[in-house]
Design a protein around this motif. Structure first.
Motif, PDB file in Angstrom:
ATOM      1  N   LYS B   4      10.561  -9.503  12.038  1.00 14.68           N
ATOM      2  CA  LYS B   4      11.343  -8.370  11.554  1.00 14.68           C
ATOM      3  C   LYS B   4      10.530  -7.567  10.543  1.00 14.68           C
ATOM      4  CE  LYS B   4      15.795  -7.435   9.520  1.00 14.68           C
ATOM      5  NZ  LYS B   4      16.695  -8.063   8.552  1.00 14.68           N
ATOM      6  N   LEU B   5       9.844  -8.299   9.689  1.00 20.40           N
ATOM      7  CA  LEU B   5       9.016  -7.650   8.676  1.00 20.40           C
ATOM      8  C   LEU B   5       7.960  -6.754   9.314  1.00 20.40           C
ATOM      9  CD1 LEU B   5       8.126  -9.903   5.643  1.00 20.40           C
ATOM     10  CD2 LEU B   5       8.365  -7.417   5.672  1.00 20.40           C
ATOM     11  N   SER B   6       7.336  -7.248  10.337  1.00 19.13           N
ATOM     12  CA  SER B   6       6.253  -6.470  10.927  1.00 19.13           C
ATOM     13  C   SER B   6       6.805  -5.236  11.654  1.00 19.13           C
ATOM     14  CB  SER B   6       5.404  -7.335  11.863  1.00 19.13           C
ATOM     15  OG  SER B   6       6.179  -7.725  12.965  1.00 19.13           O
ATOM     16  N   VAL B   7       8.030  -5.325  12.184  1.00 16.49           N
ATOM     17  CA  VAL B   7       8.649  -4.135  12.779  1.00 16.49           C
ATOM     18  C   VAL B   7       8.806  -3.061  11.709  1.00 16.49           C
ATOM     19  CG1 VAL B   7      10.753  -3.183  13.790  1.00 16.49           C
ATOM     20  CG2 VAL B   7       9.835  -5.338  14.633  1.00 16.49           C
ATOM     21  N   GLY B   8       9.283  -3.491  10.546  1.00 18.12           N
ATOM     22  CA  GLY B   8       9.420  -2.556   9.439  1.00 18.12           C
ATOM     23  C   GLY B   8       8.093  -1.935   9.085  1.00 18.12           C
ATOM     24  N   LYS B   9       7.067  -2.752   9.087  1.00 20.24           N
ATOM     25  CA  LYS B   9       5.747  -2.241   8.734  1.00 20.24           C
ATOM     26  C   LYS B   9       5.249  -1.230   9.753  1.00 20.24           C
ATOM     27  CE  LYS B   9       3.680  -5.517   5.613  1.00 20.24           C
ATOM     28  NZ  LYS B   9       3.003  -6.808   5.502  1.00 20.24           N
ATOM     29  N   ILE B  10       5.520  -1.494  11.012  1.00 15.09           N
ATOM     30  CA  ILE B  10       5.084  -0.547  12.052  1.00 15.09           C
ATOM     31  C   ILE B  10       5.811   0.776  11.905  1.00 15.09           C
ATOM     32  CG2 ILE B  10       5.123  -0.098  14.546  1.00 15.09           C
ATOM     33  CD1 ILE B  10       4.671  -3.179  14.858  1.00 15.09           C
ATOM     34  N   LEU B  11       7.137   0.681  11.661  1.00 16.15           N
ATOM     35  CA  LEU B  11       7.903   1.910  11.456  1.00 16.15           C
ATOM     36  C   LEU B  11       7.368   2.695  10.262  1.00 16.15           C
ATOM     37  CD1 LEU B  11      11.592   0.796  12.099  1.00 16.15           C
ATOM     38  CD2 LEU B  11      10.155   2.296  13.503  1.00 16.15           C
ATOM     39  N   ALA B  12       7.051   1.968   9.195  1.00 18.83           N
ATOM     40  CA  ALA B  12       6.503   2.625   8.006  1.00 18.83           C
ATOM     41  C   ALA B  12       5.205   3.336   8.352  1.00 18.83           C
ATOM     42  CB  ALA B  12       6.273   1.601   6.897  1.00 18.83           C
ATOM     43  N   GLN B  13       4.341   2.658   9.091  1.00 16.74           N
ATOM     44  CA  GLN B  13       3.063   3.272   9.459  1.00 16.74           C
ATOM     45  C   GLN B  13       3.276   4.519  10.324  1.00 16.74           C
ATOM     46  OE1 GLN B  13      -0.027   2.825   8.573  1.00 16.74           O
ATOM     47  NE2 GLN B  13       0.192   0.990   7.334  1.00 16.74           N
ATOM     48  N   ILE B  14       4.220   4.430  11.259  1.00 15.39           N
ATOM     49  CA  ILE B  14       4.483   5.595  12.121  1.00 15.39           C
ATOM     50  C   ILE B  14       4.938   6.780  11.276  1.00 15.39           C
ATOM     51  CG2 ILE B  14       6.027   6.519  13.914  1.00 15.39           C
ATOM     52  CD1 ILE B  14       5.980   3.699  15.166  1.00 15.39           C
ATOM     53  N   PHE B  15       5.871   6.490  10.368  1.00 12.17           N
ATOM     54  CA  PHE B  15       6.379   7.538   9.488  1.00 12.17           C
ATOM     55  C   PHE B  15       5.258   8.149   8.660  1.00 12.17           C
ATOM     56  CE2 PHE B  15       7.726   8.521   5.152  1.00 12.17           C
ATOM     57  CZ  PHE B  15       8.579   9.583   5.402  1.00 12.17           C
ATOM     58  N   LEU B  16       4.432   7.285   8.081  1.00 12.31           N
ATOM     59  CA  LEU B  16       3.359   7.777   7.220  1.00 12.31           C
ATOM     60  C   LEU B  16       2.346   8.607   7.999  1.00 12.31           C
ATOM     61  CD1 LEU B  16       2.826   4.624   4.967  1.00 12.31           C
ATOM     62  CD2 LEU B  16       3.784   6.827   4.275  1.00 12.31           C
ATOM     63  N   VAL B  17       2.056   8.183   9.224  1.00 13.94           N
ATOM     64  CA  VAL B  17       1.098   8.938  10.032  1.00 13.94           C
ATOM     65  C   VAL B  17       1.674  10.318  10.375  1.00 13.94           C
ATOM     66  CG1 VAL B  17      -0.027   9.063  12.282  1.00 13.94           C
ATOM     67  CG2 VAL B  17      -0.137   6.962  10.944  1.00 13.94           C
ATOM     68  N   ILE B  18       2.974  10.355  10.682  1.00 13.84           N
ATOM     69  CA  ILE B  18       3.595  11.651  10.983  1.00 13.84           C
ATOM     70  C   ILE B  18       3.487  12.581   9.780  1.00 13.84           C
ATOM     71  CG2 ILE B  18       5.799  12.828  11.443  1.00 13.84           C
ATOM     72  CD1 ILE B  18       6.559  10.426  13.177  1.00 13.84           C
ATOM     73  N   TRP B  19       3.789  12.062   8.620  1.00 16.42           N
ATOM     74  CA  TRP B  19       3.712  12.912   7.418  1.00 16.42           C
ATOM     75  C   TRP B  19       2.270  13.316   7.138  1.00 16.42           C
ATOM     76  CZ3 TRP B  19       6.645  16.197   5.297  1.00 16.42           C
ATOM     77  CH2 TRP B  19       6.370  16.701   4.030  1.00 16.42           C
TER      78      TRP B  19
END
Lengths: 299, 275
Positions: B4-19
């Motif tokens: 679950k933690l790593s899913v959160g991390k992936i989502l965070a990375q996706i968000f950060l890359v978009i920004w």
């Protein structure tokens, strides 16, 4: 030793030039503006004293009428402030929390997010102008979305929102950095203790991290508020030249296009007072909270 | 749990890359625009890389079409003169206000810092009266830029200066050094980091300033911000050379930022925390 450090001559040499220069260029003009704002138009123009009209210009400023655009301009600046506080700041906070929580590439992200801040707002505005006029219409067409009538910057009802977007975008990085710095200075053992107690994610953020960086939130809030009252560059470039949709623009146009010096001076004074009032309000709000914080610590 | 933690991390990375893309896209857009011709900018190739890399846009912005070389020179002159003056005024007054002992030093210090709360807008019209005769010279901007940036400079310097132990002065005094020599040969060198912090902040303020520059400059002393903004207002804008102008205006700040991003961030934080 003491004699050397209290020598009146050297003190004057060190301090006096700055104080005189600063007074002449910054302080005296402000009092002059105040003075002009109390005169009627003709007097202000020819520099003739003697005819005060009191607060007439200020009353005129806020007399609601079809031709008076100033109240609308103030409302617009408050809209910008609201957008900044309720959208831009939370968004920046979200990024700051993500970065401070330790993600891969933390400093690379931080450094890149800050890039827009160092670019001139003129350059930013001109780029966004091309985006609104060139890229977005094409994209909207391709997606079959409806473009606002007269384009993004020509539509009476929506143009103000689009003129806000560039500077909101530009300063996310600034707020992010301020919050990030504050978050990073929270002692590690506090965070560890909270985590042991089962706080994580949103809970950790809302209960521990955000309350602990309140002094920095005050800085961000005052930056947003004062920035919104002074906002000039972006809307001036993006909207048509004679627009008076924000207080600073209205003052500029009244002063240098319409040559209504005393009326424009009143608007300038209003901007100053507005900034001061909101600074005082913020200080008052956050002083209360500081005392609350002390109590918490004691308990 | 771990998954679950790593899913959160992936989502965070996706968000950060978009920004990240959103932050950098306008820059990409600017660089590509500076190499396209107007047809491409308006027509089929708005977003893509230029089909032909038209470096000639830079030549025309620099010399014939625009006058970016003049604007750049003026921005450089104004900025550096301002920096020199704010540093001198700032250091001297901070020294007199913080290191020396006299009645009223706190009052004068507060008086100077008050200036930060006052927006430039409030002084515009009276300033025109003072500066109108100077609008053919660079002084028309150097003077107000210096005056309005003195408070922040004093503030940044003062934080640093009050941390220097007074033994410095005492020792210098015993050695027979006068107050000016002490200030300029002993304290000043120690203040260099603070002076740089203040200077970067002021540099960005002045380099990017538009309001005063619009009012107080005539053609020979136009700065980059006004010059470029006027290029876009011309009836038949050559958008390619405008793009080149934008790049030229942005490059100095970008290079400064890339070379010393940590220092630049520190300066802007110091400048913001002036509450």
């Amino acid at each position: 030793m003491k004699r050397v450090l209290s020598n009146k001559w050297s003190i004057a040499v060190f301090v006096l030039p700055t104080v005189l220069f600063f007074t002449y260029i910054v302080i005296v003009p402000i009092f002059k503006t105040l003075y002009y704002s109390l005169l009627n138009e003709i007097q202000a123009k020819v520099g003739d004293q003697s005819h005060f009209v009191g607060l007439e210009n200020y009353i005129k400023m806020f007399t609601v009428g079809r031709r008076n655009t100033f109240p609308g301009a103030v409302v617009n600046s408050l809209l910008y402030a609201a957008l900044s506080i309720f959208v831009q700041l939370p968004f920046s906070m979200f990024i700051a929390l993500l970065l401070a929580g330790g993600v891969k590439g933390e400093s690379a992200y931080r450094n890149t997010f800050f890039v827009p801040v160092v670019i001139s707002s003129v350059v930013v505005s001109l780029l966004w102008q091309r985006i609104y006029k060139g890229m977005l219409p094409q994209a909207f067409e391709a997606l079959n979305w409806t473009i606002p009538k007269n384009g993004f910057l020509g539509n009476k009802d929506t143009k103000i929102w689009f003129s806000f977007l560039p500077s909101l975008w530009q300063y996310v990085g600034y707020h992010m950095l301020l919050m990030y710095g504050a978050l990073k200075s929270i002692p590690q053992d506090v965070l560890e203790a909270a985590k042991v107690d089962g706080a994580a994610g949103a809970k950790l953020a809302f209960r521990i991290q955000i309350p602990m960086i309140k002094p920095m939130l005050k800085v961000c809030l005052s930056f947003s508020l004062i920035g919104s009252f002074k906002l000039f560059d972006t809307p001036w470039i993006l909207l048509e030249r004679s627009n008076m949709d924000l207080p600073a623009l209205s003052m500029y146009v009244e002063m240098f296009s319409n040559h209504k010096y005393s009326y424009a001076s009143a608007q300038a004074m209003f901007i100053v007072v507005e900034c001061l009032v909101f600074t005082v309000i913020l200080n008052w709000l956050f002083r209360e909270q500081k005392e609350g914080g002390k109590e918490l610590k004691r308990g | 749990m771990k998954k679950k933690l790593s899913v959160g991390k992936i989502l965070a990375q996706i968000f950060l890359v978009i920004w990240l893309v959103v932050c950098l896209f306008p820059l990409y857009w600017m660089f590509t625009m500076s190499l396209k011709d107007t047809n491409e900018i308006f027509g089929g190739n708005v977003v893509g890389l230029p089909t032909q890399w038209l470096w000639s846009n830079y030549a025309s912005a620099w010399g014939s079409g625009g006058k970016v070389s003049t604007y750049l020179l003026n921005s450089v002159i104004d900025t550096f003169a301002t920096l020199l003056l704010t540093s001198t005024f700032g250091f001297m007054s901070a020294y007199g206000l913080l290191r020396m002992r006299w009645k009223g030093q706190k009052v004068v210090f507060t008086y100077l810092l008050m200036g930060m709360m006052i927006p430039m807008h409030a002084a515009l019209y009276p300033l025109t009266e003072i500066l109108l005769t100077l609008t053919k010279t660079n002084w028309a901007l150097i003077i107000p830029y210096t005056a309005f940036n003195i408070p922040i400079t004093v503030l940044i310097l003062s934080g640093f200066m009050s941390n220097i132990p007074y033994e410095m002065e005492e020792a210098a005094c015993i050695d027979g050094s006068g107050i000016y020599r002490t200030a300029f040969t002993i304290i000043l060198p120690m203040m260099v980091p603070a002076l740089i912090t203040a200077a970067i902040f002021v540099f960005l303020q002045v380099w990017n300033e538009l309001l005063l520059a619009t009012l107080f400059t005539t053609t020979p002393v136009r700065t980059l911000t006004v010059g470029i903004q006027q290029m876009s207002g011309q009836y038949q804008t050559d958008y390619g050379s405008m793009g080149a102008g934008l790049v030229i205006a942005t490059l100095p700040t970008l290079v400064l930022y890339m070379c010393m991003s940590g220092q630049v961030q520190k300066s802007l934080v110091a400048g913001a925390v002036k509450g």
